[in-house]
Design an enzyme around this catalytic site. Sequence first.
Site, mmCIF file in Angstrom:
data_model
loop_
_atom_site.group_PDB
_atom_site.id
_atom_site.type_symbol
_atom_site.label_atom_id
_atom_site.label_comp_id
_atom_site.label_asym_id
_atom_site.label_seq_id
_atom_site.Cartn_x
_atom_site.Cartn_y
_atom_site.Cartn_z
ATOM 1 N N CYS A 23 0.684 -1.440 -0.095
ATOM 2 C CA CYS A 23 -0.139 0.106 -0.025
ATOM 3 C C CYS A 23 0.837 1.251 -0.078
ATOM 4 O O CYS A 23 2.033 1.306 0.310
ATOM 5 C CB CYS A 23 -1.013 0.059 1.305
ATOM 6 S SG CYS A 23 -2.260 1.171 1.159
ATOM 7 N N ASP A 147 -5.694 -3.348 11.374
ATOM 8 C CA ASP A 147 -4.416 -2.377 11.724
ATOM 9 C C ASP A 147 -4.231 -2.126 12.888
ATOM 10 O O ASP A 147 -5.246 -2.220 13.763
ATOM 11 C CB ASP A 147 -4.619 -1.270 10.571
ATOM 12 C CG ASP A 147 -3.564 -0.555 10.257
ATOM 13 O OD1 ASP A 147 -3.665 0.376 9.207
ATOM 14 O OD2 ASP A 147 -2.301 -0.680 10.759
HETATM 15 O O1 LIG Z 1 -0.640 4.592 4.045
HETATM 16 C C1 LIG Z 1 -1.022 5.496 4.671
HETATM 17 O O2 LIG Z 1 -0.453 6.629 4.787
HETATM 18 C C2 LIG Z 1 -2.376 5.490 5.088
HETATM 19 C C3 LIG Z 1 -2.979 6.806 5.954
HETATM 20 C C4 LIG Z 1 -4.236 6.326 6.318
HETATM 21 C C5 LIG Z 1 -5.148 5.323 6.208
HETATM 22 C C6 LIG Z 1 -4.669 4.077 5.516
HETATM 23 C C7 LIG Z 1 -3.126 4.318 5.077
HETATM 24 N N1 LIG Z 1 -2.569 3.184 4.693
HETATM 25 C C8 LIG Z 1 -3.460 2.086 4.387
HETATM 26 C C9 LIG Z 1 -2.526 0.647 4.638
HETATM 27 O O3 LIG Z 1 -3.489 -0.275 4.281
HETATM 28 C C10 LIG Z 1 -1.439 0.425 5.113
HETATM 29 O O4 LIG Z 1 -0.760 -0.543 4.363
HETATM 30 C C11 LIG Z 1 -1.641 -0.098 6.606
HETATM 31 O O5 LIG Z 1 -2.094 0.949 7.591
HETATM 32 C C12 LIG Z 1 -0.353 -0.348 7.158
HETATM 33 O O6 LIG Z 1 0.834 0.465 7.131
HETATM 34 P P1 LIG Z 1 2.255 0.033 7.878
HETATM 35 O O7 LIG Z 1 1.899 -0.295 9.137
HETATM 36 O O8 LIG Z 1 2.840 1.273 7.418
HETATM 37 O O9 LIG Z 1 2.615 -1.018 7.091
#
Ligand SMILES: O=C(O)c1ccccc1NCC(=O)[C@H](O)[C@H](O)COP(=O)(O)O
Length: 234
Positions: A23, A147
């Site tokens: 993502c 999450d």
């Molecule tokens: O990626 C972002 O900035 C974000 C912002 C707000 C809502 C969701 C967002 N990302 C979506 C996702 O599905 C991410 O992959 C997920 O939150 C996991 O993130 P990470 O902990 O950085 O792998």
Amino acid sequence: MITQTAASNDAPSGPRRTRVKICGLTRPQDLDEAVAAGVDAIGLVFYPPSRRCLTLEQAADLRARVPAFVDVTALFVNPDAQAVRQVIEAVRPDLLQFHGEESPGFCADFGMRHIKAFRAGAPGLETAATLARACEAYGQAAGWLFDSYSAGYGGSGSGFDTTLLADVSRGPGVPALVLSGGLKAETVGAQIAALEPFAVDVSSGVESAPGIKDPARIQAFMRAVRAADAAGMP
Ligand SMILES: O=C(O)c1ccccc1NCC(=O)[C@H](O)[C@H](O)COP(=O)(O)O
């Protein structure tokens, strides 16, 4: 409530193949790396406070590079319906993903497959029972993404206590369980072995900076997922 099945990644039987979504892609070269590494889906962020947020034009350019059999997910946090419709029109995603307090009806209103994200440990979602109950209301979703609880709604790089997933329904006909939140190559294998999610989702853990993916980290993450699946083969 469907009791938890013993099956791996919610499939009735057969070898495990954990799906992978990367993502927060912002650059064509990163998208190409993710596709070459074998991801099943990519996520494009439409949440203005995020440093990974894209314009419609940027997202359409990225979407045009995605080959068949790789899903494009458009990601929102408490959007207005018009903003979602603009993204659908301009980007033509395969899936929608909602990370805020969107109602089940709002999520379903666009007539598209969608993923509903839950911030495990958030107020009202502090126990396995309350988290499972919250999911049940979104039975029309194609996936339930779990999450960590962060002020920014996602992309935090933080993990969460996965015992909170203990009561979540799983199995055929139930939205797929997508594990997210702080995953990285060094940790995803143990998470897959322990939880056998249908899919894993990662953003920060494959980055060198917000929105800038690192090819080596993408490849390491994919290797770790495949190794975990191979280790779990019947
Ligand atoms: O990626 C972002 O900035 C974000 C912002 C707000 C809502 C969701 C967002 N990302 C979506 C996702 O599905 C991410 O992959 C997920 O939150 C996991 O993130 P990470 O902990 O950085 O792998």
